[in-house]
Design a protein around this motif. Structure first.
Motif, PDB file in Angstrom:
ATOM      1  N   PRO A 186       0.954  -1.240  -0.097  1.00  0.00           N
ATOM      2  CA  PRO A 186       0.351   0.078   0.158  1.00  0.00           C
ATOM      3  C   PRO A 186       0.883   1.185  -0.003  1.00  0.00           C
ATOM      4  N   THR A 187       0.040   2.357  -0.990  1.00  0.00           N
ATOM      5  CA  THR A 187       1.306   3.422  -1.146  1.00  0.00           C
ATOM      6  C   THR A 187       0.227   4.850  -0.503  1.00  0.00           C
ATOM      7  N   LEU A 188       0.617   5.456   0.381  1.00  0.00           N
ATOM      8  CA  LEU A 188      -0.388   6.525  -0.207  1.00  0.00           C
ATOM      9  C   LEU A 188       0.276   8.437  -0.686  1.00  0.00           C
ATOM     10  N   CYS A 189       1.241   8.608  -0.776  1.00  0.00           N
ATOM     11  CA  CYS A 189       2.279   9.739  -1.233  1.00  0.00           C
ATOM     12  C   CYS A 189       2.873   9.443  -2.648  1.00  0.00           C
ATOM     13  N   HIS A 190       2.432   7.826  -2.933  1.00  0.00           N
ATOM     14  CA  HIS A 190       3.336   8.282  -4.034  1.00  0.00           C
ATOM     15  C   HIS A 190       2.609   7.772  -5.853  1.00  0.00           C
ATOM     16  N   HIS A 191       3.102   8.667  -6.315  1.00  0.00           N
ATOM     17  CA  HIS A 191       2.471   8.363  -7.954  1.00  0.00           C
ATOM     18  C   HIS A 191       3.947   8.282  -8.333  1.00  0.00           C
ATOM     19  N   SER A 237       8.450  10.704  -1.990  1.00  0.00           N
ATOM     20  CA  SER A 237       8.805  11.385  -1.149  1.00  0.00           C
ATOM     21  C   SER A 237       9.198  10.703  -0.017  1.00  0.00           C
ATOM     22  N   GLY A 238       8.712   9.720   0.134  1.00  0.00           N
ATOM     23  CA  GLY A 238       8.885   8.696   1.768  1.00  0.00           C
ATOM     24  C   GLY A 238       7.761  10.211   2.785  1.00  0.00           C
ATOM     25  N   ALA A 239       6.977  10.899   1.940  1.00  0.00           N
ATOM     26  CA  ALA A 239       6.405  11.344   3.174  1.00  0.00           C
ATOM     27  C   ALA A 239       5.660  10.470   4.210  1.00  0.00           C
ATOM     28  N   CYS A 240       4.899   9.568   3.658  1.00  0.00           N
ATOM     29  CA  CYS A 240       3.767   8.999   4.790  1.00  0.00           C
ATOM     30  C   CYS A 240       4.356   7.663   5.108  1.00  0.00           C
ATOM     31  N   ARG A 241       4.923   7.024   4.485  1.00  0.00           N
ATOM     32  CA  ARG A 241       5.793   5.295   5.484  1.00  0.00           C
ATOM     33  C   ARG A 241       5.042   4.630   5.198  1.00  0.00           C
ATOM     34  N   LEU A 242       3.441   4.336   4.543  1.00  0.00           N
ATOM     35  CA  LEU A 242       2.559   3.562   4.615  1.00  0.00           C
ATOM     36  C   LEU A 242       3.123   1.800   3.670  1.00  0.00           C
ATOM     37  N   CYS A 243       4.465   2.293   2.899  1.00  0.00           N
ATOM     38  CA  CYS A 243       5.136   1.963   2.279  1.00  0.00           C
ATOM     39  C   CYS A 243       6.184   0.587   2.664  1.00  0.00           C
ATOM     40  N   SER A 244       5.927   1.030   4.185  1.00  0.00           N
ATOM     41  CA  SER A 244       6.923   0.165   4.700  1.00  0.00           C
ATOM     42  C   SER A 244       7.194  -1.370   3.909  1.00  0.00           C
ATOM     43  N   SER A 248       9.725   1.128   1.141  1.00  0.00           N
ATOM     44  CA  SER A 248      10.200   0.857  -0.285  1.00  0.00           C
ATOM     45  C   SER A 248       9.713   1.706  -0.953  1.00  0.00           C
ATOM     46  N   CYS A 249       9.533   3.202  -0.725  1.00  0.00           N
ATOM     47  CA  CYS A 249       9.526   3.505  -2.488  1.00  0.00           C
ATOM     48  C   CYS A 249      10.304   4.403  -2.502  1.00  0.00           C
ATOM     49  N   LEU A 250      11.051   4.814  -1.771  1.00  0.00           N
ATOM     50  CA  LEU A 250      13.000   5.193  -1.702  1.00  0.00           C
ATOM     51  C   LEU A 250      14.187   3.468  -2.027  1.00  0.00           C
TER      52      LEU A 250
HETATM   53  S1  FES Z   1       4.521   6.371  -0.769  1.00  0.00           S
HETATM   54 FE1  FES Z   1       4.505   6.801   0.983  1.00  0.00          FE
HETATM   55  S2  FES Z   1       7.142   7.115   2.053  1.00  0.00           S
HETATM   56 FE2  FES Z   1       6.543   5.246   0.391  1.00  0.00          FE
END
Ligand code: FES
Ligand code: SF4
Length: 239
Positions: free
Chosen positions: A31-36, A42-49, A63-65
């Motif tokens: 799951p992601t929230l701040c990813h597009h 940007s690593g803003a939400c941390r939901l993709c841990s 994981s997005c970073l």
């Molecule tokens: S999707 Fe938000 S930090 Fe990775």
């Protein structure tokens, strides 16, 4: 090529790819929230841990970073990962308890949408993911919105909360917002769109006669591409 293991699956990836991209390419849901896909992560939400490493030497990374590496072992749904995601979503819910989209996301993740932390009462649904601001700046290219104030009062707005002269009414910020914070209204006849306190006159498709895009947006695209506005007056369905 880089060889790694995600959820016990041997996977090959290209150097420089992120764990999120590779997981998704291989059908693994994170799951992601701040990813597009069209924006830098940007690593803003941390939901993709996710959890990386083995035995007692593991750590949680976003994981997005995080880039792939030879021999890396990744677990996208360990108990530790699920605890991090649960905490993240509950913190977001406390900040934006009225966001139906966020509650839905929590439900899909099997998390109670009841806020675990003290819920904000200001009715703001923004979780400061910055997707709208970055989309406006990096994809649309107009920078009509930004952040104002600090701490709990921090919010997304146009400069000085005034209707913006550079906004083209495209609505990209509203479409991309994962929490439903940015309101975009259309008049009953469809001829006017209202967003960020400004009314935008909608253009009519010269083929089907439907209102389809703000005139300001077409003018802007024409200015950027050199294509005459007349040639842009056709909606996506009739093109
Ligand atoms: S999707 Fe938000 S930090 Fe990775
Ligand atoms: S308004 Fe929406 S997209 Fe913009 S920062 Fe807030 S939650 Fe993210």
């Amino acid at each position: 090529m880089v060889n790694l293991t995600i959820d016990n699956k041997k996977i090959q990836a290209e150097e420089g790819q992120t764990l999120l991209d590779v997981a998704r390419q291989n059908g693994i849901v994170i799951p992601t929230l701040c990813h597009h896909e069209s924006l830098e992560p940007s690593g803003a939400c941390r939901l993709c841990s996710v959890e990386i490493g083995e035995g007692s030497r593991t750590k949680v990374v976003t994981s997005c970073l995080y880039p792939v590496a030879e021999g890396l072992v990744v677990n996208t749904a360990s108990e530790r990962v699920m605890n991090v995601r649960r905490t993240v979503i509950q913190l977001l819910l406390a900040r934006a308890p009225e966001s139906e989209q966020l509650a839905k996301m929590a439900e899909n993740m099997g998390i109670s949408p009841e806020p675990r932390f003290k819920a904000s009462e200001d009715g703001n649904k923004c979780v400061l993911c910055r997707l709208c601001v970055r989309t406006c700046e990096k994809i649309v290219g107009v920078s009509a919105i930004g952040f104002s104030s600090r701490g709990p009062q921090k919010n997304v707005c146009t400069p000085f909360h005034e209707p913006s002269n550079v906004c083209i009414g495209c609505g990209a910020c509203s479409y991309v917002c994962p929490t439903g914070e940015i309101e975009m209204l259309t008049s009953p006849a469809g001829d006017v769109r209202t967003i960020w306190g400004r009314d935008f006159k909608m253009a009519v498709c010269k083929v089907c006669g439907r209102y389809f895009a703000p005139e300001d947006q077409l003018q802007y695209i024409s200015g950027r591409t050199g294509v005459p506005v007349e040639e842009l007056m056709v909606c996506s369905s009739c093109r």
